[in-house]
Design an enzyme around this catalytic site. Structure first.
Site, PDB file in Angstrom:
ATOM      1  N   ASN A  10       0.965  -1.199   0.010  1.00 49.38           N
ATOM      2  CA  ASN A  10      -0.095  -0.129  -0.122  1.00 49.38           C
ATOM      3  C   ASN A  10       0.737   1.302   0.056  1.00 49.38           C
ATOM      4  O   ASN A  10       1.489   1.498   1.128  1.00 49.38           O
ATOM      5  CB  ASN A  10      -0.848  -0.057   1.134  1.00 49.38           C
ATOM      6  CG  ASN A  10      -1.656   1.293   1.131  1.00 49.38           C
ATOM      7  OD1 ASN A  10      -1.638   2.004   0.491  1.00 49.38           O
ATOM      8  ND2 ASN A  10      -2.484   1.423   2.445  1.00 49.38           N
ATOM      9  N   LYS A  12      -0.114   4.181  -0.103  1.00 45.45           N
ATOM     10  CA  LYS A  12      -0.602   5.457   0.225  1.00 45.45           C
ATOM     11  C   LYS A  12      -0.413   6.694  -0.510  1.00 45.45           C
ATOM     12  O   LYS A  12      -0.466   6.527  -1.868  1.00 45.45           O
ATOM     13  CB  LYS A  12      -0.108   5.530   1.813  1.00 45.45           C
ATOM     14  CG  LYS A  12      -0.272   4.204   2.660  1.00 45.45           C
ATOM     15  CD  LYS A  12       0.028   4.418   3.952  1.00 45.45           C
ATOM     16  CE  LYS A  12      -0.156   3.192   5.011  1.00 45.45           C
ATOM     17  NZ  LYS A  12      -0.125   3.032   6.114  1.00 45.45           N
ATOM     18  N   HIS A  93      -9.468   1.332   4.983  1.00 48.16           N
ATOM     19  CA  HIS A  93      -8.402   1.505   5.565  1.00 48.16           C
ATOM     20  C   HIS A  93      -8.445   2.344   6.868  1.00 48.16           C
ATOM     21  O   HIS A  93      -9.074   3.221   6.827  1.00 48.16           O
ATOM     22  CB  HIS A  93      -7.148   2.024   4.575  1.00 48.16           C
ATOM     23  CG  HIS A  93      -5.843   1.921   5.195  1.00 48.16           C
ATOM     24  ND1 HIS A  93      -5.411   2.740   6.234  1.00 48.16           N
ATOM     25  CD2 HIS A  93      -4.761   1.303   5.089  1.00 48.16           C
ATOM     26  CE1 HIS A  93      -3.917   2.478   6.836  1.00 48.16           C
ATOM     27  NE2 HIS A  93      -3.651   1.486   5.925  1.00 48.16           N
ATOM     28  N   GLU A  95      -6.664   4.774   7.887  1.00 46.78           N
ATOM     29  CA  GLU A  95      -6.334   6.257   7.689  1.00 46.78           C
ATOM     30  C   GLU A  95      -7.569   6.934   6.896  1.00 46.78           C
ATOM     31  O   GLU A  95      -7.991   8.036   7.211  1.00 46.78           O
ATOM     32  CB  GLU A  95      -5.276   6.250   6.771  1.00 46.78           C
ATOM     33  CG  GLU A  95      -3.866   5.835   7.456  1.00 46.78           C
ATOM     34  CD  GLU A  95      -2.737   5.260   7.108  1.00 46.78           C
ATOM     35  OE1 GLU A  95      -2.724   5.544   5.557  1.00 46.78           O
ATOM     36  OE2 GLU A  95      -1.806   4.706   7.472  1.00 46.78           O
ATOM     37  N   GLY A 169       3.104   2.143  11.085  1.00 55.43           N
ATOM     38  CA  GLY A 169       3.980   3.034  10.632  1.00 55.43           C
ATOM     39  C   GLY A 169       4.917   3.411  12.055  1.00 55.43           C
ATOM     40  O   GLY A 169       5.538   4.233  12.036  1.00 55.43           O
ATOM     41  N   SER A 209       3.813  -2.300  10.052  1.00 54.10           N
ATOM     42  CA  SER A 209       4.962  -2.456  10.171  1.00 54.10           C
ATOM     43  C   SER A 209       5.500  -3.971  10.053  1.00 54.10           C
ATOM     44  O   SER A 209       6.509  -4.428  10.497  1.00 54.10           O
ATOM     45  CB  SER A 209       5.521  -2.373  11.794  1.00 54.10           C
ATOM     46  OG  SER A 209       5.251  -0.949  12.098  1.00 54.10           O
TER      47      SER A 209
HETATM   48  P1  13P Z   1       3.274   0.362   7.487  1.00 57.91           P
HETATM   49  O1  13P Z   1       3.677  -0.966   6.949  1.00 57.91           O
HETATM   50  O2  13P Z   1       4.041   1.398   6.949  1.00 57.91           O
HETATM   51  O3  13P Z   1       3.336  -0.127   8.963  1.00 57.91           O
HETATM   52  O4  13P Z   1       1.803   0.244   6.990  1.00 57.91           O
HETATM   53  C1  13P Z   1       0.692  -0.681   7.051  1.00 57.91           C
HETATM   54  C2  13P Z   1      -0.440  -0.137   6.339  1.00 57.91           C
HETATM   55  O5  13P Z   1      -1.180   0.607   6.820  1.00 57.91           O
HETATM   56  C3  13P Z   1      -0.643  -0.707   5.230  1.00 57.91           C
HETATM   57  O6  13P Z   1      -2.179  -0.483   4.793  1.00 57.91           O
END
Ligand code: 13P
Length: 247
Positions: A10, A12, A93, A95, A169, A209
C-alpha cells in the site's frame, strides 16, 4: 485450506512517475514467485502507467466511491479505477476511516460497488491502542468486521486485512500469539456469517510494520495468509524480502 498467499504493498500518498521503474522492478520480483499473489496499491494518478509495466504483480487502488457516477467532486468510481487498470481496491483502511470519517456501512457499500465493477477487494479492520490496552481488541475488531462485511462476501473476490492502528508506521507489532489469536477469531467471526467453507477459503492478511525481518514469522502463523505492507513496499529492495518470505 490451500489459501494462496497475498502480499500487497500500500503506497498510500507516495509515488510519482519517477517511481515507475521501482514498480516495474517489483513486478519482475513477483514474476519470479508465481506461488504468491503480489499487488501494488498506488495513488490513482499512477495506475494507468503502472499497469503497463506491472510484470507479475497486479495494480490496485486505495479507495473507491460507493456510487457508480454523479456529483461527487474529487472522487473516483470503481468503474473508473477498473478502466484505468486496477484489479483490486482497498476499502476501510484506518487512515480513511479516521481522516474521512468512513463508517462500517460506507466500507461495506464501497466493497459492493467494487465487486460490481469487477474489482477484487481488501477490506481493512483493526483496533486502536486504547482498545488493545483495555483488553477487548478481538471482540471490537470482530464486530467491526461483521459490520463492514458486504452482502455476498466470498473468498474469490474479498480478502480481509487485520491492521492494528497502533502498529501502522510505528515499528511496533503485536506478539505472534496475539496475531494468531486475532486471526483465528476473525476467521471464526467470518464463519458465523458466511459459513465455514467460505471462511476457510478467505484470506486474512496482517498489516502494520511488516517488513523483511518479521514477515516470515508472521506469515508462518496458520491463519495469516499474507501481508498488507506500507513503508516496506516502497522499494523493490525492501519489498522483495517480504514477497520472498511468503514463499
Ligand atoms: P506500514 O507497513 O508502513 O506500517 O503500513 C501498514 C499499512 O497501513 C498498510 O495498509
Amino acid at each position: 485450506m490451500g489459501r494462496r498467499k497475498l502480499v500487497a504493498g500500500n503506497w498510500k500518498m507516495n509515488g510519482m512517475k519517477s517511481h515507475l521503474a521501482e514498480i516495474e522492478a517489483i513486478g519482475r520480483i513477483a514474476a519470479e514467485r508465481p506461488g504468491v499473489e503480489v499487488g501494488i496499491f498506488l495513488p490513482a494518478t499512477l495506475i494507468m502507467a503502472a499497469a503497463e509495466g506491472k510484470g507479475g504483480a497486479f495494480i490496485g487502488a486505495q479507495d473507491c466511491h460507493m456510487n457508480v457516477n454523479g456529483a461527487h467532486t474529487g472522487c473516483l468510481s470503481a468503474d473508473m479505477l477498473a478502466e484505468a487498470g486496477a484489479e483490486y481496491v482497498i476499502v476501510g483502511h484506518s487512515e480513511r476511516r479516521e481522516d474521512q470519517g468512513e463508517s462500517n456501512a460506507d466500507v461495506a457499500a464501497k466493497a459492493l460497488a467494487a465487486r460490481t465493477a469487477g474489482l477484487k477487494v481488501i477490506l481493512c479492520v483493526g483496533e486502536s491502542l486504547d482498545v488493545r490496552d483495555a483488553g477487548n481488541a478481538e471482540a471490537v475488531v470482530c464486530e467491526q468486521l461483521l459490520a463492514s462485511l458486504p452482502e455476498g462476501a466470498a473468498a474469490d473476490w474479498l480478502a480481509i486485512a487485520y491492521e492494528p492502528i497502533w502498529a501502522i508506521g510505528t515499528g511496533r507489532i503485536p506478539t505472534m500469539d496475539a496475531v494468531a489469536s486475532m486471526h483465528a477469531a476473525l476467521r471464526a467471526a467470518l464463519a458465523s456469517r458466511i459459513g465455514a467453507q467460505e471462511s476457510d477459503a478467505m484470506r486474512i492478511l496482517y498489516g502494520g510494520s511488516m517488513n523483511g525481518d518479521n514477515a516470515a514469522e508472521l506469515m508462518a502463523i496458520p491463519d495469516v495468509d499474507g501481508g498488507l505492507v506500507g513503508g516496506a513496499s516502497l522499494t523493490a529492495a525492501k519489498f522483495g524480502p517480504v514477497i520472498a518470505a511468503a514463499g
